[in-house]
Design a protein around this motif. Structure first.
Motif, mmCIF file in Angstrom:
data_model
loop_
_atom_site.group_PDB
_atom_site.id
_atom_site.type_symbol
_atom_site.label_atom_id
_atom_site.label_comp_id
_atom_site.label_asym_id
_atom_site.label_seq_id
_atom_site.Cartn_x
_atom_site.Cartn_y
_atom_site.Cartn_z
ATOM 1 N N CYS A 155 0.812 -1.223 0.000
ATOM 2 C CA CYS A 155 0.000 0.000 0.000
ATOM 3 C C CYS A 155 0.845 1.273 0.000
ATOM 4 O O CYS A 155 0.304 2.375 -0.167
ATOM 5 C CB CYS A 155 -0.928 0.022 1.220
ATOM 6 N N LEU A 156 2.146 1.137 0.193
ATOM 7 C CA LEU A 156 3.012 2.311 0.308
ATOM 8 C C LEU A 156 3.025 3.127 -0.978
ATOM 9 O O LEU A 156 3.265 2.609 -2.063
ATOM 10 C CB LEU A 156 4.439 1.877 0.658
ATOM 11 N N GLU A 157 2.737 4.432 -0.840
ATOM 12 C CA GLU A 157 2.789 5.371 -1.955
ATOM 13 C C GLU A 157 3.708 6.526 -1.565
ATOM 14 O O GLU A 157 3.674 6.992 -0.423
ATOM 15 C CB GLU A 157 1.404 5.927 -2.277
ATOM 16 N N GLN A 158 4.468 7.004 -2.503
ATOM 17 C CA GLN A 158 5.350 8.138 -2.257
ATOM 18 C C GLN A 158 4.741 9.400 -2.850
ATOM 19 O O GLN A 158 4.348 9.421 -4.021
ATOM 20 C CB GLN A 158 6.735 7.875 -2.843
ATOM 21 N N LEU A 159 4.671 10.457 -2.041
ATOM 22 C CA LEU A 159 4.085 11.731 -2.452
ATOM 23 C C LEU A 159 5.130 12.833 -2.342
ATOM 24 O O LEU A 159 5.978 12.802 -1.442
ATOM 25 C CB LEU A 159 2.873 12.065 -1.579
ATOM 26 N N PRO A 160 5.056 13.845 -3.215
ATOM 27 C CA PRO A 160 6.104 14.872 -3.215
ATOM 28 C C PRO A 160 5.946 15.937 -2.144
ATOM 29 O O PRO A 160 6.937 16.506 -1.703
ATOM 30 C CB PRO A 160 5.987 15.488 -4.619
ATOM 31 N N ASN A 161 4.709 16.250 -1.726
ATOM 32 C CA ASN A 161 4.512 17.366 -0.805
ATOM 33 C C ASN A 161 3.137 17.294 -0.140
ATOM 34 O O ASN A 161 2.351 16.367 -0.392
ATOM 35 C CB ASN A 161 4.666 18.708 -1.545
ATOM 36 N N LEU A 162 2.831 18.294 0.701
ATOM 37 C CA LEU A 162 1.562 18.311 1.422
ATOM 38 C C LEU A 162 0.374 18.506 0.484
ATOM 39 O O LEU A 162 -0.713 17.974 0.739
ATOM 40 C CB LEU A 162 1.576 19.426 2.479
ATOM 41 N N VAL B 72 -1.036 4.136 3.163
ATOM 42 C CA VAL B 72 0.332 4.264 3.667
ATOM 43 C C VAL B 72 1.052 5.211 2.717
ATOM 44 O O VAL B 72 1.285 4.880 1.557
ATOM 45 C CB VAL B 72 1.054 2.902 3.719
ATOM 46 N N LEU B 73 1.391 6.393 3.217
ATOM 47 C CA LEU B 73 1.899 7.463 2.363
ATOM 48 C C LEU B 73 3.237 7.965 2.902
ATOM 49 O O LEU B 73 3.355 8.290 4.082
ATOM 50 C CB LEU B 73 0.896 8.617 2.309
ATOM 51 N N GLU B 74 4.224 8.044 2.019
ATOM 52 C CA GLU B 74 5.543 8.539 2.405
ATOM 53 C C GLU B 74 5.804 9.875 1.725
ATOM 54 O O GLU B 74 5.603 10.022 0.522
ATOM 55 C CB GLU B 74 6.630 7.545 2.005
ATOM 56 N N LEU B 75 6.239 10.854 2.528
ATOM 57 C CA LEU B 75 6.588 12.150 1.953
ATOM 58 C C LEU B 75 7.619 12.846 2.816
ATOM 59 O O LEU B 75 7.830 12.483 3.974
ATOM 60 C CB LEU B 75 5.360 13.030 1.763
ATOM 61 N N THR B 76 8.237 13.838 2.237
ATOM 62 C CA THR B 76 9.286 14.584 2.915
ATOM 63 C C THR B 76 8.806 15.998 3.178
ATOM 64 O O THR B 76 8.637 16.787 2.247
ATOM 65 C CB THR B 76 10.566 14.616 2.060
ATOM 66 N N THR B 77 8.553 16.303 4.439
ATOM 67 C CA THR B 77 8.124 17.637 4.847
ATOM 68 C C THR B 77 8.338 17.787 6.336
ATOM 69 O O THR B 77 8.193 16.817 7.086
ATOM 70 C CB THR B 77 6.641 17.889 4.508
ATOM 71 N N ALA B 78 8.677 18.983 6.750
ATOM 72 C CA ALA B 78 8.956 19.220 8.162
ATOM 73 C C ALA B 78 7.696 19.508 8.961
ATOM 74 O O ALA B 78 7.722 19.513 10.194
ATOM 75 C CB ALA B 78 9.933 20.394 8.314
ATOM 76 N N SER B 79 6.560 19.749 8.291
ATOM 77 C CA SER B 79 5.346 20.174 8.994
ATOM 78 C C SER B 79 4.256 19.112 9.027
ATOM 79 O O SER B 79 3.097 19.413 9.252
ATOM 80 C CB SER B 79 4.794 21.440 8.332
ATOM 81 N N LEU B 80 4.608 17.868 8.817
ATOM 82 C CA LEU B 80 3.631 16.789 8.795
ATOM 83 C C LEU B 80 3.277 16.357 10.218
ATOM 84 O O LEU B 80 4.141 16.254 11.085
ATOM 85 C CB LEU B 80 4.195 15.594 8.024
ATOM 86 N N SER B 81 1.983 16.115 10.458
ATOM 87 C CA SER B 81 1.522 15.631 11.749
ATOM 88 C C SER B 81 0.227 14.859 11.555
ATOM 89 O O SER B 81 -0.367 14.878 10.477
ATOM 90 C CB SER B 81 1.285 16.804 12.722
ATOM 91 N N ALA B 82 -0.219 14.186 12.616
ATOM 92 C CA ALA B 82 -1.498 13.474 12.545
ATOM 93 C C ALA B 82 -2.635 14.452 12.320
ATOM 94 O O ALA B 82 -3.605 14.155 11.609
ATOM 95 C CB ALA B 82 -1.711 12.678 13.825
ATOM 96 N N ASP B 83 -2.550 15.645 12.903
ATOM 97 C CA ASP B 83 -3.585 16.666 12.696
ATOM 98 C C ASP B 83 -3.637 17.104 11.236
ATOM 99 O O ASP B 83 -4.709 17.438 10.730
ATOM 100 C CB ASP B 83 -3.314 17.888 13.585
#
Length: 408
Positions: free
Chosen positions: A136-143, A162-173
């Motif tokens: 299920c893992l998907e890679q995303l570029p941004n928010l 299941v999502l993978e991304l690179t960002t400093a502001s990611l949270s459960a909220d």
């Protein structure tokens, strides 16, 4: 003597015949084997990785996890460092500090051995995720891509991402807010607002994996039926409330009414249709489906129904999550041309002049909303006077969390 000579001749003939038979068979010549010049050392596994430094070691373990390998052999030659120490550190880092390792790996073990001129490590990886979860893992570029993917998930009725991304502001909220935003911006996205739960791997960092679950409170079959019922109910409302030819600009111009009066009449008809078919009851359901099919709904459900109807005919309409007399209440802001207006279809019986295409000043006091989140509505539709100086020039207070608000 003659007898002896005869026997000797017979023996010679026999031996000669045997030698002839012997030379009729294959002959093998055994020579010492010389290995090709490019062959590896005896016992070396050519399929194994050859590691010479810590960075290469860490990359090799990450690759094994990404391939979901359960075991592998790594070889260390001319290694820059201490293999036993570094491999222990690398295994722990991959498991606890990388996004995929923190999400998928339960434990990584290793067994070191010395073979002639190199060191060999057998790596064993135990996973805590199933093959389905890993797939299920998907890679995303941004928010922005995350928000789009979550909106698509609501439309499809997805329950697990299941999502993978690179960002400093990611949270459960961030995930929960994106789900709510998609739902409230387009009521036809999903007939219910799912409960969204999100877990991030690892706990901190820039590159992370979000494991999200969406609970609609309905099984897939019931959710699909509710989608069909919502679509059908909206089509029925539009067929009854919208003129076949739509609002004619020529009629508005010939009557001397404002240019937006045609769309205003269209919105009025939609409000009347929603109110006629739905009883306002804050104890009832909160979805557009409730308002259009169940006969009663809370203010949120009625506002969602009006938003869906307006968007279907091309009128800009959005939800306002606020309060009325101190209690949670939901209504709409409709934009006609360059101006925006409040509409509260749940209080349609209170009189159009109080709840239909009115400005901020007409509502402020009994109503409250976060003015920083919604467009300003300077005046009531058709009114020539400007908003009062007090409302127009009031400086919003700054709350402790930096948000602006106006006290009622």
């Amino acid at each position: 003597m003659r007898r002896f000579a005869a026997l000797a001749l017979a023996l010679l003939l026999f031996l000669t015949a045997g030698c002839a038979a012997l030379f009729d068979t294959e002959v093998y010549l055994e020579e010492p084997y010389e290995a090709p010049s490019d062959a590896g050392e005896a016992g070396e596994d050519e399929s194994a990785d050859t590691i010479s430094n810590y960075a290469a070691l860490r990359r090799a373990i990450v690759r094994l996890v990404s391939e979901r390998a359960e075991s592998a052999v790594l070889q260390f030659q001319n290694y820059e460092g201490t293999v036993s120490r570094d491999i222990s550190t690398a295994c722990w880092e991959v498991k606890s500090s990388t996004a995929l390792g923190a999400f998928a790996v339960d434990y990584i073990s290793f067994d070191l051995s010395r073979i002639v001129s190199y060191t060999q490590a057998e790596i064993n990886i135990t996973y805590k995720r199933s093959e389905y979860q890993m797939s299920c893992l998907e890679q995303l570029p941004n928010l922005a891509a995350l928000r789009t993917r979550l909106a698509d998930a609501l439309r499809a009725g997805d329950t697990y991402l299941v999502l993978e991304l690179t960002t400093a502001s990611l949270s459960a909220d961030t995930v929960r807010q994106a789900v709510e935003k998609a739902y409230y911006e387009d009521p036809m996205t999903c007939p219910v607002l799912p409960a969204a739960e999100a877990t991030l791997y690892p706990d901190s960092g820039v590159n992370r994996i979000v494991e999200a679950t969406l609970d609609y409170g309905l099984d897939s079959g019931s959710l699909a039926r509710r989608r069909e019922e919502l679509t059908s109910a909206l089509e029925t409302l539009l067929a009854a409330a919208v003129p076949e030819e739509g609002p004619a600009e020529e009629d508005a111009e010939s009557s001397g009414e404002p240019e937006e009066s045609g769309p205003a009449e269209l919105v009025r008809g939609l409000c009347a249709a929603v109110a006629d078919g739905c009883l306002w009851d804050e104890a009832a359901g909160t979805t557009a489906w409730d308002a259009l099919t169940a006969g009663s709904a809370a203010s949120e459900g009625m506002a969602m129904a009006l938003e869906a109807a307006c968007q279907a005919v091309g009128v800009d309409c959005r939800i306002v999550l606020g309060r009325l007399d101190g209690e949670s209440h939901v209504w709409n802001i409709v934009t006609l041309g360059d101006d925006s207006y409040h509409v509260d279809v749940s209080r349609w019986d209170a009189g159009e002049e109080q709840v239909f295409l009115v400005g901020d000043e007409a509502l402020w006091g009994a109503y409250w909303w976060d003015t920083s989140e919604y467009p300003a509505c300077p005046a009531t539709f058709g009114a020539s006077e400007e908003p009062s100086a007090e409302l127009a020039t009031a400086e919003p207070e700054e709350t402790g969390d930096g948000e602006e608000s106006i006290e009622s």
